[in-house]
Design a protein around this motif. Structure first.
Motif, mmCIF file in Angstrom:
data_model
loop_
_atom_site.group_PDB
_atom_site.id
_atom_site.type_symbol
_atom_site.label_atom_id
_atom_site.label_comp_id
_atom_site.label_asym_id
_atom_site.label_seq_id
_atom_site.Cartn_x
_atom_site.Cartn_y
_atom_site.Cartn_z
ATOM 1 N N VAL A 36 -9.300 -0.810 14.001
ATOM 2 C CA VAL A 36 -8.781 -2.180 14.094
ATOM 3 C C VAL A 36 -7.286 -2.142 13.789
ATOM 4 C CG1 VAL A 36 -8.910 -4.523 13.194
ATOM 5 C CG2 VAL A 36 -10.993 -3.136 13.367
ATOM 6 N N ALA A 37 -6.491 -2.696 14.680
ATOM 7 C CA ALA A 37 -5.041 -2.724 14.490
ATOM 8 C C ALA A 37 -4.667 -3.905 13.595
ATOM 9 C CB ALA A 37 -4.329 -2.841 15.830
ATOM 10 N N LEU A 38 -3.965 -3.610 12.508
ATOM 11 C CA LEU A 38 -3.496 -4.643 11.596
ATOM 12 C C LEU A 38 -1.980 -4.572 11.474
ATOM 13 C CD1 LEU A 38 -6.010 -4.371 8.602
ATOM 14 C CD2 LEU A 38 -6.180 -5.830 10.617
ATOM 15 N N SER A 39 -1.364 -5.710 11.241
ATOM 16 C CA SER A 39 0.066 -5.711 10.936
ATOM 17 C C SER A 39 0.260 -5.150 9.531
ATOM 18 C CB SER A 39 0.627 -7.131 11.002
ATOM 19 O OG SER A 39 0.154 -7.899 9.903
ATOM 20 N N ALA A 40 1.501 -4.837 9.187
ATOM 21 C CA ALA A 40 1.786 -4.293 7.853
ATOM 22 C C ALA A 40 1.364 -5.277 6.767
ATOM 23 C CB ALA A 40 3.271 -3.967 7.735
ATOM 24 N N HIS A 41 1.621 -6.563 6.960
ATOM 25 C CA HIS A 41 1.259 -7.562 5.961
ATOM 26 C C HIS A 41 -0.256 -7.749 5.880
ATOM 27 C CE1 HIS A 41 5.484 -9.580 6.096
ATOM 28 N NE2 HIS A 41 5.473 -8.471 5.393
ATOM 29 N N GLU A 42 -0.928 -7.725 7.009
ATOM 30 C CA GLU A 42 -2.391 -7.829 6.998
ATOM 31 C C GLU A 42 -2.995 -6.631 6.277
ATOM 32 O OE1 GLU A 42 -2.446 -10.077 11.339
ATOM 33 O OE2 GLU A 42 -3.217 -8.029 11.155
ATOM 34 N N TYR A 43 -2.461 -5.448 6.551
ATOM 35 C CA TYR A 43 -2.985 -4.232 5.919
ATOM 36 C C TYR A 43 -2.834 -4.309 4.401
ATOM 37 C CZ TYR A 43 -3.194 0.552 4.235
ATOM 38 O OH TYR A 43 -3.497 1.681 3.508
ATOM 39 N N ARG A 44 -1.669 -4.722 3.916
ATOM 40 C CA ARG A 44 -1.449 -4.757 2.472
ATOM 41 C C ARG A 44 -2.306 -5.828 1.806
ATOM 42 N NH1 ARG A 44 3.695 -3.725 4.357
ATOM 43 N NH2 ARG A 44 4.373 -5.892 4.193
ATOM 44 N N THR A 45 -2.549 -6.931 2.496
ATOM 45 C CA THR A 45 -3.447 -7.953 1.960
ATOM 46 C C THR A 45 -4.859 -7.401 1.822
ATOM 47 O OG1 THR A 45 -2.138 -9.710 2.987
ATOM 48 C CG2 THR A 45 -4.370 -10.278 2.319
ATOM 49 N N LEU A 46 -5.340 -6.726 2.857
ATOM 50 C CA LEU A 46 -6.678 -6.147 2.815
ATOM 51 C C LEU A 46 -6.785 -5.071 1.751
ATOM 52 C CD1 LEU A 46 -9.516 -5.925 4.036
ATOM 53 C CD2 LEU A 46 -8.593 -4.255 5.668
ATOM 54 N N LEU A 47 -5.757 -4.221 1.633
ATOM 55 C CA LEU A 47 -5.781 -3.161 0.629
ATOM 56 C C LEU A 47 -5.900 -3.742 -0.770
ATOM 57 C CD1 LEU A 47 -5.455 -0.235 -0.299
ATOM 58 C CD2 LEU A 47 -2.977 -0.536 -0.142
ATOM 59 N N ALA A 48 -5.112 -4.769 -1.061
ATOM 60 C CA ALA A 48 -5.172 -5.384 -2.390
ATOM 61 C C ALA A 48 -6.563 -5.945 -2.678
ATOM 62 C CB ALA A 48 -4.116 -6.483 -2.498
ATOM 63 N N LEU A 49 -7.176 -6.587 -1.691
ATOM 64 C CA LEU A 49 -8.506 -7.161 -1.886
ATOM 65 C C LEU A 49 -9.575 -6.082 -2.026
ATOM 66 C CD1 LEU A 49 -8.209 -10.092 0.679
ATOM 67 C CD2 LEU A 49 -8.527 -10.342 -1.796
ATOM 68 N N MET A 50 -9.464 -5.008 -1.246
ATOM 69 C CA MET A 50 -10.476 -3.949 -1.306
ATOM 70 C C MET A 50 -10.386 -3.156 -2.601
ATOM 71 S SD MET A 50 -10.948 -2.569 2.611
ATOM 72 C CE MET A 50 -12.530 -1.782 2.209
ATOM 73 N N GLU A 51 -9.182 -3.048 -3.150
ATOM 74 C CA GLU A 51 -9.037 -2.374 -4.439
ATOM 75 C C GLU A 51 -9.749 -3.129 -5.552
ATOM 76 O OE1 GLU A 51 -4.801 -0.014 -4.245
ATOM 77 O OE2 GLU A 51 -4.773 -2.156 -4.697
ATOM 78 N N LYS A 52 -9.880 -4.443 -5.385
ATOM 79 C CA LYS A 52 -10.532 -5.289 -6.395
ATOM 80 C C LYS A 52 -11.756 -5.975 -5.805
ATOM 81 C CE LYS A 52 -7.186 -4.621 -9.403
ATOM 82 N NZ LYS A 52 -7.399 -3.874 -10.668
ATOM 83 N N ALA A 53 -12.502 -5.248 -5.006
ATOM 84 C CA ALA A 53 -13.654 -5.825 -4.304
ATOM 85 C C ALA A 53 -14.576 -6.557 -5.279
ATOM 86 C CB ALA A 53 -14.425 -4.736 -3.572
ATOM 87 N N GLY A 54 -14.899 -7.806 -4.933
ATOM 88 C CA GLY A 54 -15.784 -8.612 -5.764
ATOM 89 C C GLY A 54 -15.068 -9.412 -6.835
ATOM 90 N N LYS A 55 -13.764 -9.135 -7.060
ATOM 91 C CA LYS A 55 -12.987 -9.851 -8.059
ATOM 92 C C LYS A 55 -11.973 -10.762 -7.365
ATOM 93 C CE LYS A 55 -13.374 -6.166 -11.498
ATOM 94 N NZ LYS A 55 -12.622 -5.227 -12.373
ATOM 95 N N ALA A 56 -11.755 -11.928 -7.945
ATOM 96 C CA ALA A 56 -10.819 -12.877 -7.357
ATOM 97 C C ALA A 56 -9.384 -12.456 -7.657
ATOM 98 C CB ALA A 56 -11.072 -14.275 -7.904
ATOM 99 N N LEU A 57 -8.538 -12.545 -6.631
ATOM 100 C CA LEU A 57 -7.108 -12.294 -6.787
ATOM 101 C C LEU A 57 -6.366 -13.596 -6.539
ATOM 102 C CD1 LEU A 57 -6.417 -8.875 -5.005
ATOM 103 C CD2 LEU A 57 -6.424 -9.350 -7.439
ATOM 104 N N SER A 58 -5.419 -13.904 -7.397
ATOM 105 C CA SER A 58 -4.644 -15.125 -7.221
ATOM 106 C C SER A 58 -3.719 -14.994 -6.018
ATOM 107 C CB SER A 58 -3.812 -15.408 -8.476
ATOM 108 O OG SER A 58 -2.776 -14.434 -8.603
ATOM 109 N N ARG A 59 -3.273 -16.131 -5.508
ATOM 110 C CA ARG A 59 -2.316 -16.103 -4.401
ATOM 111 C C ARG A 59 -1.031 -15.397 -4.807
ATOM 112 N NH1 ARG A 59 -5.036 -20.958 -3.816
ATOM 113 N NH2 ARG A 59 -5.909 -21.332 -1.744
ATOM 114 N N THR A 60 -0.628 -15.580 -6.067
ATOM 115 C CA THR A 60 0.584 -14.920 -6.555
ATOM 116 C C THR A 60 0.429 -13.407 -6.540
ATOM 117 O OG1 THR A 60 1.123 -16.803 -7.978
ATOM 118 C CG2 THR A 60 2.164 -14.699 -8.501
#
Length: 220
Positions: free
Chosen positions: A148-172
């Motif tokens: 799946v092709a992702l933009s740089a910003h999409e990739y970094r958003t997904l990486l941050a969420l996957m690193e904390k899978a199951g935990k809520a991350l704030s918008r900040t």
């Protein structure tokens, strides 16, 4: 080969850009810590040549930010700091080599070749959540086995969420993961990248935590 030079000494930077350019090496130059952090987020380099004493921050801070997002790009620290404790701190922070100024360009080129050879065998952990797989080493994403092709910003958003899978991350927290702590938040918000990720990887992948941020749903 394209590398990033992070150096505030204009005379040294000009000399290195010229000398390395004679050997088929394209050198991009960042003059301070903030510019280096932003450039490294949006571009891929074969290696980074990193000074420690920089305007607007520390070279070690730049290195720490790289390694925190699983950026395994080889880094050679170039500095006048020659104490053993400085060498240990640099290598422990994730540098691949440590070169004390002044040095000969031929030695720098040899060290570049060495870290590039070693980097070929480097492995980073693959992150998985349900049908989605993210490989930080290659910065690639697949869903149900298909790339799946992702933009740089999409990739970094997904990486941050996957690193904390199951935990809520704030918008900040997500904004910092996308733009870096030294970055300027662009007009597009994290919500846009979450929308794109849902469209590309599945509507149920990311859960909205109302009034707070987002959470990657745990695989059932």
């Amino acid at each position: 080969m394209r590398i990033l030079l992070v150096e505030d000494d204009a005379m040294l930077a000009d000399a290195l850009v010229t000398a390395l350019g004679q050997h088929d090496t394209a050198v991009e130059w960042a003059r301070d810590a903030a510019a280096a952090r932003l450039t490294l987020i949006d571009h891929d380099y074969a290696a980074v040549l990193l000074d420690l004493g920089l305007p607007g921050g520390s070279g070690l801070g730049v290195l720490a930010a790289m390694r925190a997002r699983y950026d395994t790009t080889p880094v050679i620290i170039m500095t006048a700091r020659d104490r053993l404790s400085d060498r240990i701190s640099g290598l422990d922070a994730g540098a691949d080599d440590y070169l004390v100024k002044p040095f000969q360009v031929d030695e720098l080129r040899a060290r570049l070749r060495a870290v590039l050879r070693r980097s070929l065998g480097r492995v980073a952990p693959v992150l998985r959540s349900g049908d989605v797989e993210l490989d930080p080493a290659s910065r690639s994403v697949a869903c149900r086995g298909q790339p799946v092709a992702l933009s740089a910003h999409e990739y970094r958003t997904l990486l941050a969420l996957m690193e904390k899978a199951g935990k809520a991350l704030s918008r900040t927290a997500l904004e910092e993961a996308v733009y870096g702590s030294d970055g300027v938040i662009e007009s597009n918000t994290v919500a846009v990248y979450v929308h794109q990720l849902r469209r590309k990887l599945g509507e149920d992948l990311i859960e909205t935590v109302h009034g707070y941020g987002y959470r990657l749903r745990e695989a059932r």
